[in-house]
Design a protein around this motif. Structure first.
Motif, short mmCIF file in Angstrom:
data_model
loop_
_atom_site.label_atom_id
_atom_site.label_comp_id
_atom_site.label_asym_id
_atom_site.label_seq_id
_atom_site.Cartn_x
_atom_site.Cartn_y
_atom_site.Cartn_z
N UNK A 1 51.19 35.92 45.19
CA UNK A 1 52.14 36.79 44.50
C UNK A 1 51.59 37.22 43.14
N UNK A 2 50.89 36.32 42.47
CA UNK A 2 50.26 36.68 41.20
C UNK A 2 49.17 37.72 41.40
N UNK A 3 48.44 37.59 42.49
CA UNK A 3 47.39 38.55 42.78
C UNK A 3 47.97 39.94 43.06
N UNK A 4 49.09 39.99 43.77
CA UNK A 4 49.75 41.27 44.02
C UNK A 4 50.20 41.91 42.71
N UNK A 5 50.74 41.08 41.82
CA UNK A 5 51.15 41.59 40.50
C UNK A 5 49.94 42.13 39.74
N UNK A 6 48.84 41.41 39.78
CA UNK A 6 47.63 41.82 39.07
C UNK A 6 47.17 43.21 39.47
N UNK B 1 51.78 30.48 45.63
CA UNK B 1 52.32 31.52 44.77
C UNK B 1 51.22 32.37 44.13
N UNK B 2 49.98 31.90 44.19
CA UNK B 2 48.88 32.67 43.61
C UNK B 2 48.72 34.02 44.32
N UNK C 1 44.72 28.69 35.51
CA UNK C 1 43.74 28.71 36.61
C UNK C 1 43.57 30.13 37.14
N UNK C 2 44.69 30.83 37.28
CA UNK C 2 44.67 32.23 37.73
C UNK C 2 43.85 33.07 36.76
#
Length: 439
Positions: free
Chosen positions: A8-13, A5-6, A37-38
């Protein structure tokens, strides 16, 4: 432990039109660990506030909801200057600070450059819909670890790499299939809750001890969930919710053919015989993410949501490991794969867990006459029928009935057998551990 899922978090960032993120999921699925961690790995600095652990932090939002003032007080309280546009701010357990949740709307409107992520385990239970900043936030849901993430946590990088480059046009090499099948049986016992997976990974050199500690950890987590119920649902309602939760393994296994049974209301709570009398406890568990409610449809007419009857459904558990623990199934019994019709509902719960982790949101079950299919995936205007078989026998009368009646462009059977694609007949046979690949 790495989680997919990280990405997806990177895309959001990196989105230009980014909004504050609400990170949803049940307790113990790893939300806090992933966000922190992110923050450490992808930002110069992460600023972390936990409103359950430090309830006094909610007072920061009492005066008004001005983002600049709020950030100033956060910087003072944490003794960390927040760099808007570069840093990450994390509001954890935001359900304990209703005004902090409302403030997300103003952060979206007045300070869109800020990377702001909020997490909440019981968010939907603690706050009404009116408290949500509708249209001003983005949502991301975290599920228990998938089988592939389980392999990664065990440092089985060869299997991970193989599955990332999987050629679905031919069967897997038999030696790889057998290895993955043996690991999948361990996954059935351990499940995907990170703390349990971590316990198993640390002790797996001694399988007996590892499984013993896994069960202890799962029992502790069940008690943690029940404590949440008691804390947030009130005494009488919490007793009903606990009864519903503990009834799931019994009801799933109540059929002798190995298929999970539709949920029956009689004898769960004394005097309750109808759905309306159990709807509250069931909805509580679903909203908290502890159970997964799959509607049963009797006709395939898209969209399938129009065919749903609220009182006809199957109820599964969040995690296959918790299911085994609540069923009091000995780990060795599961590893030996010798527990009769129980294999059926364990396989179904594991498949559902994989489908959710892979992003499947519109899921149904189909019962028409005597024909039944465990899952129907609705995606892209199509209904994809999926039959789940716990063993190696893959003949399916129900899937044949479905095919004759609805002529689907694709059918899938999940079982203990190796991958057998059928591009001509469009009947694909996948091993259970590849359930996430069909989404």
């Amino acid at each position: 432990m790495k989680r997919t899922i990280t990405s997806s978090l990177s895309k959001w960032q990196h989105k230009e039109d980014r909004k504050p993120l609400i990170f949803l999921g049940a307790r113990q699925v790893g939300k806090t660990y992933i966000l922190t961690s992110f923050g450490r790995e992808c930002f110069p600095q992460a600023h972390y506030l936990n409103f359950e652990k430090s309830p006094e932090l909610a007072k920061i939002f009492d005066k008004d909801l001005d983002p600049q003032r709020i950030l100033g007080e956060i910087s003072f309280t944490l003794n960390q200057q927040v760099d808007v546009g570069r840093d990450l701010v994390i509001f954890d357990e935001i359900g304990y600070a209703p005004k902090a949740l409302t403030s997300l709307k103003y952060f979206a409107e007045e300070l869109p450059a800020l990377h702001l992520a909020a997490a909440g385990s019981l968010l939907g239970l603690q706050l009404g819909a009116a408290s949500f900043p509708v249209g001003k936030v983005e949502y991301l849901r975290l599920h228990p670890m998938s089988f592939e993430e389980f392999l990664l946590a065990l440092d089985d990088n060869r299997s991970w790499d193989f599955l990332q480059g999987l050629d679905r046009s031919q069967p897997l090499p038999e030696v790889i299939h057998q290895h993955l099948w043996e690991e999948f049986k361990k996954y059935l016992v351990v499940g995907g809750l990170p703390e349990v997976v971590k316990t198993f990974a640390q002790l797996r050199g001694n399988l007996f001890l590892a499984m013993e500690e896994v069960r202890k950890k799962q029992e502790d987590l069940v008690n943690t969930y029940l404590a949440d119920v008691a804390k947030h649902a009130g005494k009488t309602n919490s007793m009903h919710i606990e009864r519903v939760l503990k009834s799931i393994p019994v009801l799933l296994a109540s059929r002798q053919d190995g298929q999970a049974a539709k949920y029956k209301f009689k004898d769960i709570i004394p005097g309750a015989k109808r759905y309306s009398q159990l709807a509250g406890p069931i909805d509580w568990l679903v909203t908290a993410g502890l159970t997964d409610k799959i509607p049963i449809v009797e006709k395939i007419h898209l969209p399938l949501l129009t065919q749903v009857k609220e009182s006809i459904f199957k109820l599964y558990l969040l995690d296959t490991g918790l299911l085994g623990a609540l069923s009091n199934l000995a780990p060795k019994t599961i590893l030996d794969y010798d527990y009769g019709t129980y294999k059926g509902f364990m396989a179904e719960n594991a498949v559902l867990q994989e489908l959710r982790a892979a992003g499947a949101s519109h899921l149904y079950s189909w019962h028409e006459g005597t024909a039944e299919l465990e899952f129907i995936l609705e995606k892209g205007g199509l209904a994809h029928p999926v039959e789940v078989k716990s063993g190696g026998v893959t003949r399916s009368q129900s899937l044949s009935v479905y095919h004759r009646k609805y002529q689907p462009p694709l059918r899938t059977i999940l079982s203990a057998r190796n991958l057998h694609p059928d591009p001509v007949g469009r009947l694909h046979r996948y091993p259970l551990y590849l359930a996430g690949k069909i989404v």
